[in-house]
Design a protein around this motif. Structure first.
Motif, mmCIF file in Angstrom:
data_model
loop_
_atom_site.group_PDB
_atom_site.id
_atom_site.type_symbol
_atom_site.label_atom_id
_atom_site.label_comp_id
_atom_site.label_asym_id
_atom_site.label_seq_id
_atom_site.Cartn_x
_atom_site.Cartn_y
_atom_site.Cartn_z
ATOM 1 N N PRO A 194 -1.900 1.102 -2.668
ATOM 2 C CA PRO A 194 -2.958 1.135 -3.681
ATOM 3 C C PRO A 194 -2.814 0.110 -4.806
ATOM 4 O O PRO A 194 -3.804 -0.512 -5.210
ATOM 5 N N ALA A 195 -1.596 -0.106 -5.309
ATOM 6 C CA ALA A 195 -1.414 -1.082 -6.388
ATOM 7 C C ALA A 195 -1.766 -2.489 -5.921
ATOM 8 O O ALA A 195 -2.353 -3.282 -6.672
ATOM 9 N N VAL A 196 -1.425 -2.806 -4.680
ATOM 10 C CA VAL A 196 -1.766 -4.108 -4.111
ATOM 11 C C VAL A 196 -3.275 -4.222 -3.931
ATOM 12 O O VAL A 196 -3.886 -5.257 -4.249
ATOM 13 N N MET A 197 -3.897 -3.173 -3.416
ATOM 14 C CA MET A 197 -5.350 -3.184 -3.224
ATOM 15 C C MET A 197 -6.076 -3.401 -4.550
ATOM 16 O O MET A 197 -7.043 -4.173 -4.629
ATOM 17 N N ARG A 198 -5.589 -2.732 -5.586
ATOM 18 C CA ARG A 198 -6.222 -2.879 -6.898
ATOM 19 C C ARG A 198 -6.072 -4.306 -7.425
ATOM 20 O O ARG A 198 -7.032 -4.908 -7.936
ATOM 21 N N ALA A 199 -4.885 -4.869 -7.280
ATOM 22 C CA ALA A 199 -4.652 -6.242 -7.746
ATOM 23 C C ALA A 199 -5.546 -7.225 -6.996
ATOM 24 O O ALA A 199 -6.056 -8.188 -7.586
ATOM 25 N N LEU A 200 -5.747 -6.993 -5.711
ATOM 26 C CA LEU A 200 -6.586 -7.885 -4.912
ATOM 27 C C LEU A 200 -8.054 -7.785 -5.317
ATOM 28 O O LEU A 200 -8.730 -8.797 -5.522
ATOM 29 N N GLY A 228 -3.677 -2.125 7.052
ATOM 30 C CA GLY A 228 -3.026 -0.824 7.018
ATOM 31 C C GLY A 228 -2.746 -0.476 5.566
ATOM 32 O O GLY A 228 -2.493 -1.364 4.750
ATOM 33 N N ALA A 229 -2.797 0.807 5.235
ATOM 34 C CA ALA A 229 -2.586 1.201 3.843
ATOM 35 C C ALA A 229 -1.916 2.564 3.786
ATOM 36 O O ALA A 229 -2.182 3.437 4.612
ATOM 37 N N GLY A 230 -1.053 2.728 2.791
ATOM 38 C CA GLY A 230 -0.360 4.002 2.645
ATOM 39 C C GLY A 230 0.486 4.035 1.399
ATOM 40 O O GLY A 230 0.206 3.341 0.439
ATOM 41 N N SER A 231 1.518 4.854 1.412
ATOM 42 C CA SER A 231 2.536 5.091 0.375
ATOM 43 C C SER A 231 2.119 6.143 -0.643
ATOM 44 O O SER A 231 2.971 6.798 -1.235
ATOM 45 N N SER A 232 0.823 6.305 -0.884
ATOM 46 C CA SER A 232 0.332 7.335 -1.804
ATOM 47 C C SER A 232 -1.157 7.523 -1.557
ATOM 48 O O SER A 232 -1.751 6.811 -0.737
ATOM 49 N N ILE A 233 -1.765 8.462 -2.264
ATOM 50 C CA ILE A 233 -3.202 8.689 -2.115
ATOM 51 C C ILE A 233 -3.957 7.423 -2.479
ATOM 52 O O ILE A 233 -3.718 6.808 -3.520
ATOM 53 N N ILE A 234 -4.894 7.019 -1.613
ATOM 54 C CA ILE A 234 -5.658 5.793 -1.844
ATOM 55 C C ILE A 234 -7.007 6.157 -2.453
ATOM 56 O O ILE A 234 -7.801 6.862 -1.817
ATOM 57 N N VAL A 244 -9.950 0.013 6.547
ATOM 58 C CA VAL A 244 -8.673 0.424 5.952
ATOM 59 C C VAL A 244 -8.088 1.528 6.820
ATOM 60 O O VAL A 244 -8.554 2.668 6.797
ATOM 61 N N ALA A 245 -7.074 1.183 7.608
ATOM 62 C CA ALA A 245 -6.421 2.148 8.496
ATOM 63 C C ALA A 245 -5.276 2.805 7.744
ATOM 64 O O ALA A 245 -4.229 2.193 7.534
ATOM 65 N N GLN A 246 -5.473 4.053 7.323
ATOM 66 C CA GLN A 246 -4.450 4.723 6.531
ATOM 67 C C GLN A 246 -3.300 5.198 7.415
ATOM 68 O O GLN A 246 -3.496 5.640 8.546
ATOM 69 N N ILE A 247 -2.096 5.090 6.873
ATOM 70 C CA ILE A 247 -0.875 5.436 7.593
ATOM 71 C C ILE A 247 -0.031 6.345 6.714
ATOM 72 O O ILE A 247 0.219 6.038 5.542
ATOM 73 N N TYR A 248 0.371 7.473 7.289
ATOM 74 C CA TYR A 248 1.222 8.413 6.551
ATOM 75 C C TYR A 248 2.605 8.457 7.194
ATOM 76 O O TYR A 248 2.732 8.476 8.424
ATOM 77 N N GLY A 249 3.615 8.470 6.349
ATOM 78 C CA GLY A 249 4.978 8.594 6.849
ATOM 79 C C GLY A 249 5.934 8.749 5.689
ATOM 80 O O GLY A 249 5.531 8.885 4.534
ATOM 81 N N ALA A 250 7.209 8.723 5.999
ATOM 82 C CA ALA A 250 8.241 8.872 4.974
ATOM 83 C C ALA A 250 9.477 8.109 5.413
ATOM 84 O O ALA A 250 9.617 7.747 6.592
#
Length: 274
Positions: A208-214, A232-238, A253-259
């Motif tokens: 999300p931070a990268v998407m916002r900066a772009l 691909g996008a993930g790491s937190s709620i978008i 935007v293909a969301q990806i969930y993992g840990a």
């Protein structure tokens, strides 16, 4: 098929094709193989800690660990020296790049262990998640299948490789599939937009931070994004607004969930579903 077997396949079949495009140099598959052989490592069953920003050398070191039975421990450059040294001691690292001292008591790892990745410590002290080569290869196969990677894939990699997201969701899977990775030392919105327009990647992994900066960059409205099959996008709620901003430019935007503990690919929204 091991990491090394996959690397050797592309060395045989496409030796002169670009494997990794860095900020200052490009290495083909044959050259990458030579660099992997040249990496200095501790004996099999021990660990090497890697402290540094994204680089071809970092990926070569990881592949060398896979080849020779050494455990790779990527270290977060954003941590303080005392925090890094605590991780080094906890992991029992035998050799560390970046000027840190090795652990006083070395850890002996089992055959097949490959990656010891530490959590960000958001809710407490960072914890180590140990991944075997077999588990990582299964993760890679899942990433390839769900994101549609092949020899023609061109991935723009800007997220830090010291996190499993930056390392394992697109970077390693694209290399395993025989594609090409354009590796940025660190994220810069202007550089990302420039490379999308000029190098023309087919995908990139963002947060999300990268998407916002772009989307807030002055060049966003006029940059040609047509080469991107998806991001691909993930790491937190978008936030929905960020997804819609990419959709408005024709980029799924293909969301990806993992840990960190899962390798990290767990749940993927395929590009054709995004």
């Amino acid at each position: 098929m091991s990491f090394d077997a996959r690397l050797q396949r592309w060395v045989r079949e496409t030796p002169d094709a670009p494997a990794i495009v860095g900020d200052d140099e490009t290495v083909n598959w044959c050259e990458l193989d030579v660099r992997v052989d040249a990496v200095e490592l501790p004996p099999p069953g021990q660990a090497i800690g890697w402290l540094g920003h994204n680089s071809i050398a970092m990926l070569a070191a990881f592949l060398a660990c896979a080849r020779r039975g050494v455990v790779f421990v990527p270290l977060n450059v954003r941590l303080a020296e005392a925090e890094l040294q605590t991780i080094v001691e906890h992991a029992g690292v035998a050799h560390v790049t970046g000027g840190l001292a090795p652990a006083r008591e070395l850890q002996r790892f089992a055959d097949g262990d490959l990656l010891l990745a530490y959590t960000s410590g958001t809710t407490g002290v960072p914890k180590g998640a140990l991944h075997t080569q077999a588990a990582m290869l299964a993760n890679i196969d899942a990433a390839i299948a769900t994101q549609g990677f092949d020899r023609g894939t061109r991935a723009l990699a800007v997220l830090p490789l010291f996190h499993v997201g930056g390392l394992c969701i697109q970077t390693l899977p694209v290399l395993a599939a025989g594609g090409t990775v354009r590796l940025h030392t660190r994220f810069d919105a202007g550089a990302w937009l420039h490379d999308v327009a000029q190098w023309r990647p087919s995908t990139s992994l963002v947060v999300p931070a990268v998407m916002r900066a772009l989307t807030e960059h002055v060049d966003w409205p006029r940059t040609d994004l047509s080469s991107l099959r998806f991001v691909g996008a993930g790491s937190s709620i978008i936030p929905r607004a960020l997804i819609e901003a990419f959709h408005a430019r024709g980029v799924p935007v293909a969301q990806i969930y993992g840990a960190t503990e899962t390798g990290p690919v767990s749940v993927v929204l395929r590009p054709e579903e995004a």
